[in-house]
Design a protein around this motif. Structure first.
Motif, PDB file in Angstrom:
ATOM      1  N   LEU A  24     -21.820  -7.955  20.945  1.00  9.54           N
ATOM      2  CA  LEU A  24     -20.917  -7.358  19.827  1.00  9.54           C
ATOM      3  C   LEU A  24     -21.948  -6.955  18.619  1.00  9.54           C
ATOM      4  CD1 LEU A  24     -18.348  -7.139  18.423  1.00  9.54           C
ATOM      5  CD2 LEU A  24     -18.461  -9.607  17.649  1.00  9.54           C
ATOM      6  N   THR A  25     -22.881  -7.562  18.270  1.00  5.99           N
ATOM      7  CA  THR A  25     -24.032  -7.213  17.295  1.00  5.99           C
ATOM      8  C   THR A  25     -24.502  -5.761  17.654  1.00  5.99           C
ATOM      9  OG1 THR A  25     -24.305  -9.291  16.783  1.00  5.99           O
ATOM     10  CG2 THR A  25     -25.892  -7.488  16.110  1.00  5.99           C
ATOM     11  N   LEU A  26     -24.857  -5.513  18.943  1.00  2.34           N
ATOM     12  CA  LEU A  26     -25.366  -4.329  19.332  1.00  2.34           C
ATOM     13  C   LEU A  26     -24.196  -3.220  19.568  1.00  2.34           C
ATOM     14  CD1 LEU A  26     -27.731  -5.399  22.380  1.00  2.34           C
ATOM     15  CD2 LEU A  26     -28.367  -4.611  20.111  1.00  2.34           C
ATOM     16  N   ALA A  27     -23.047  -3.612  19.873  1.00  2.00           N
ATOM     17  CA  ALA A  27     -21.703  -2.590  19.625  1.00  2.00           C
ATOM     18  C   ALA A  27     -21.798  -2.170  17.993  1.00  2.00           C
ATOM     19  CB  ALA A  27     -20.364  -3.190  20.067  1.00  2.00           C
ATOM     20  N   VAL A  28     -22.180  -2.904  17.298  1.00  2.00           N
ATOM     21  CA  VAL A  28     -21.813  -2.504  15.734  1.00  2.00           C
ATOM     22  C   VAL A  28     -22.984  -1.686  15.296  1.00  2.00           C
ATOM     23  CG1 VAL A  28     -21.581  -3.436  13.396  1.00  2.00           C
ATOM     24  CG2 VAL A  28     -20.393  -4.261  15.063  1.00  2.00           C
ATOM     25  N   VAL A  29     -24.374  -2.182  15.549  1.00  2.81           N
ATOM     26  CA  VAL A  29     -25.578  -1.642  15.231  1.00  2.81           C
ATOM     27  C   VAL A  29     -26.443  -1.087  16.102  1.00  2.81           C
ATOM     28  CG1 VAL A  29     -25.361  -3.020  13.079  1.00  2.81           C
ATOM     29  CG2 VAL A  29     -26.823  -3.844  15.043  1.00  2.81           C
ATOM     30  N   GLY A  30     -26.153  -0.827  17.327  1.00  2.00           N
ATOM     31  CA  GLY A  30     -26.932  -0.319  18.344  1.00  2.00           C
ATOM     32  C   GLY A  30     -26.817   0.998  18.433  1.00  2.00           C
ATOM     33  N   GLY A  31     -26.298   2.008  18.022  1.00  2.19           N
ATOM     34  CA  GLY A  31     -26.358   3.393  18.046  1.00  2.19           C
ATOM     35  C   GLY A  31     -27.741   3.515  18.022  1.00  2.19           C
ATOM     36  N   LYS A  32     -28.113   4.920  18.525  1.00  3.82           N
ATOM     37  CA  LYS A  32     -29.346   5.389  18.553  1.00  3.82           C
ATOM     38  C   LYS A  32     -29.977   5.461  17.125  1.00  3.82           C
ATOM     39  CE  LYS A  32     -32.404   9.191  20.274  1.00  3.82           C
ATOM     40  NZ  LYS A  32     -32.558  10.460  20.732  1.00  3.82           N
TER      41      LYS A  32
END
Length: 136
Positions: A24-32
């Motif tokens: 979930l964290t990566l979904a929020v802040v994981g953009g390039k």
């Protein structure tokens, strides 16, 4: 026991179910560019043109998209000033500042990783390149 409870918890974000907080964290802040945008905004409030200069490898469209997603997620505040020419500034929200310790941990992890793998460290960086972690 806690591990079983965590595994049973389902978190929904943008109509997608996540069983793991990391995902979930990566979904929020994981953009390039998202983590880097947050890192720069943790240092100071920035105008769009300043961010464009920092992220010269990205297109205006991509930077705008990443900023809009961060704004929609409540991590970034967009302030529009009613003047000509238009002035727009971006800053972290209170929720956005909560990611700073995680960004610092990522930075420290990267330093250790590079040292273990004979990578480039800040001592070998070219002038003007910022590799330092944020101060808390």
């Amino acid at each position: 026991m806690q591990q079983n409870q965590a595994a049973a918890e389902v978190m929904v974000y943008r109509e997608k179910a996540y069983k793991c907080g990391i995902d979930l964290t990566l979904a929020v802040v994981g953009g390039k560019w998202k983590a880097s945008i947050l890192w720069h905004l943790a240092l100071e409030t920035m105008r769009f043109s300043d961010l464009q200069r920092q992220f010269s490898d990205t297109t205006r469209k991509m930077l705008t998209q990443q900023l809009r997603e961060l704004e929609a997620d409540g991590l970034v505040h967009r302030e529009v000033y009613p003047q000509v020419p238009p002035k727009v500034e971006y800053s972290l929200t209170k929720k956005g500042t909560t990611i700073i310790p995680i960004l610092n941990q990522m930075c420290e992890w990267a330093r250790g990783y590079l040292q273990d793998h004979d990578g480039i460290t800040s001592d070998k960086a070219s002038p003007g390149t910022v590799y330092s972690c944020l101060e808390e």
